[in-house]
Scaffold this motif. Structure first.
Motif, short mmCIF file in Angstrom:
data_model
loop_
_atom_site.label_atom_id
_atom_site.label_comp_id
_atom_site.label_asym_id
_atom_site.label_seq_id
_atom_site.Cartn_x
_atom_site.Cartn_y
_atom_site.Cartn_z
N PHE A 40 0.81 -1.21 0.00
CA PHE A 40 0.00 0.00 0.00
C PHE A 40 0.85 1.27 0.00
O PHE A 40 0.43 2.29 -0.54
CB PHE A 40 -0.99 -0.01 1.17
N LYS A 41 2.04 1.20 0.56
CA LYS A 41 2.93 2.35 0.49
C LYS A 41 3.28 2.64 -0.96
O LYS A 41 3.27 3.78 -1.40
CB LYS A 41 4.20 2.10 1.30
N ASN A 42 3.58 1.58 -1.71
CA ASN A 42 3.89 1.75 -3.13
C ASN A 42 2.70 2.26 -3.93
O ASN A 42 2.86 2.98 -4.90
CB ASN A 42 4.38 0.43 -3.74
N LYS A 43 1.49 1.89 -3.51
CA LYS A 43 0.28 2.32 -4.23
C LYS A 43 -0.08 3.78 -3.96
O LYS A 43 -0.54 4.49 -4.83
CB LYS A 43 -0.92 1.45 -3.82
N PHE A 44 0.10 4.22 -2.70
CA PHE A 44 -0.45 5.51 -2.30
C PHE A 44 0.58 6.57 -1.93
O PHE A 44 0.21 7.69 -1.63
CB PHE A 44 -1.42 5.33 -1.12
N GLN A 45 1.84 6.24 -1.92
CA GLN A 45 2.84 7.23 -1.53
C GLN A 45 3.80 7.45 -2.68
O GLN A 45 4.46 6.53 -3.14
CB GLN A 45 3.60 6.75 -0.29
N ASP A 46 3.86 8.67 -3.13
CA ASP A 46 4.73 9.03 -4.23
C ASP A 46 5.98 9.68 -3.67
O ASP A 46 5.94 10.81 -3.17
CB ASP A 46 4.01 9.98 -5.19
N GLU A 47 7.10 8.96 -3.70
CA GLU A 47 8.36 9.46 -3.16
C GLU A 47 8.88 10.68 -3.93
O GLU A 47 9.63 11.48 -3.39
CB GLU A 47 9.43 8.36 -3.17
N LYS A 48 8.49 10.82 -5.20
CA LYS A 48 8.98 11.91 -6.03
C LYS A 48 8.09 13.15 -5.97
O LYS A 48 8.36 14.14 -6.61
CB LYS A 48 9.08 11.43 -7.48
N ALA A 49 7.00 13.08 -5.18
CA ALA A 49 6.06 14.20 -5.12
C ALA A 49 6.74 15.43 -4.51
O ALA A 49 7.53 15.33 -3.58
CB ALA A 49 4.84 13.82 -4.31
N GLU A 50 6.41 16.56 -5.05
CA GLU A 50 6.97 17.81 -4.57
C GLU A 50 6.11 18.33 -3.42
O GLU A 50 4.89 18.31 -3.49
CB GLU A 50 6.95 18.82 -5.72
N MET A 51 6.76 18.74 -2.34
CA MET A 51 6.04 19.26 -1.19
C MET A 51 5.42 20.61 -1.54
O MET A 51 6.06 21.45 -2.18
CB MET A 51 6.97 19.42 0.02
N ILE A 52 4.18 20.80 -1.14
CA ILE A 52 3.46 22.04 -1.40
C ILE A 52 3.58 22.93 -0.18
O ILE A 52 3.41 22.48 0.95
CB ILE A 52 1.98 21.77 -1.71
N SER A 53 3.88 24.18 -0.40
CA SER A 53 3.96 25.13 0.71
C SER A 53 2.58 25.23 1.36
O SER A 53 1.57 25.38 0.68
CB SER A 53 4.38 26.50 0.17
N PRO A 54 2.52 25.15 2.71
CA PRO A 54 1.21 25.12 3.35
C PRO A 54 0.38 26.38 3.18
O PRO A 54 -0.83 26.33 3.11
CB PRO A 54 1.53 24.86 4.81
N PHE A 55 1.03 27.54 3.14
CA PHE A 55 0.29 28.80 3.03
C PHE A 55 0.89 29.64 1.92
O PHE A 55 2.09 29.81 1.84
CB PHE A 55 0.34 29.59 4.33
N GLN A 56 0.02 30.16 1.06
CA GLN A 56 0.46 31.03 -0.02
C GLN A 56 -0.42 32.26 -0.03
O GLN A 56 -1.60 32.19 0.25
CB GLN A 56 0.36 30.30 -1.35
N GLY A 57 0.17 33.38 -0.37
CA GLY A 57 -0.59 34.62 -0.43
C GLY A 57 -0.58 35.36 0.90
O GLY A 57 -0.02 34.92 1.89
N GLU A 58 -1.23 36.49 0.89
CA GLU A 58 -1.30 37.34 2.09
C GLU A 58 -2.35 36.80 3.05
O GLU A 58 -3.42 36.37 2.63
CB GLU A 58 -1.66 38.78 1.70
#
Length: 144
Positions: A40-58
């Protein structure tokens, strides 16, 4: 038709069989856990995924602040007698807490979202879910 329905509804007492990479039957519980977890780790976890910044904008205030009543409703939906998560807070402590707890948690969430501050919940995940019966369009966290 009736026979097919009966066969589909029969309870099967046979345990599922788990095989390792060499197609050998896994029998030890820890080995089975390792195989299933890896699958299931191989199915649902993408090791190459880019982390998204939690907050953007003002930062800007919520259009509809989170109320202590919404917090209380959320706490009341928790199940008793469940093991606590990584935060070590039992559901009963939240569920049977006072109105001061509700107000404090609501204030923390409102301040956090208004100022774009991170909520540190010791590795836990805060997920916004759709309220059942509400319209299916993007909404702000305060509608939860």
């Amino acid at each position: 038709m009736f026979k097919a329905t009966k066969l589909l509804n029969q309870k099967h007492s046979e345990n599922p069989k788990v095989e390792d990479r060499e197609v050998k039957l896994a029998t030890r519980p820890n080995h089975i856990l390792e195989i299933v977890s890896s699958h299931f780790k191989n199915k649902f976890q993408d090791e190459k995924a880019e982390m998204i910044s939690p907050f953007q904008g003002e930062p800007k205030p919520l259009e509809k602040p989170i109320t202590p009543e919404k917090v209380r409703k959320s706490f009341n939906s928790l199940n008793n007698n469940k093991a606590p998560g990584e935060d070590e807070i039992h559901a009963e402590l939240l569920k049977y807490g006072t109105t001061l707890l509700d107000q404090t948690i609501a204030d923390i969430f409102n301040t956090t979202f208004n100022k774009h501050e991170k909520i540190d919940i010791n590795g836990g995940v805060l997920i916004a879910i759709q309220i059942p019966g509400k319209r299916k369009v993007p909404r702000t966290i305060c509608d939860l």
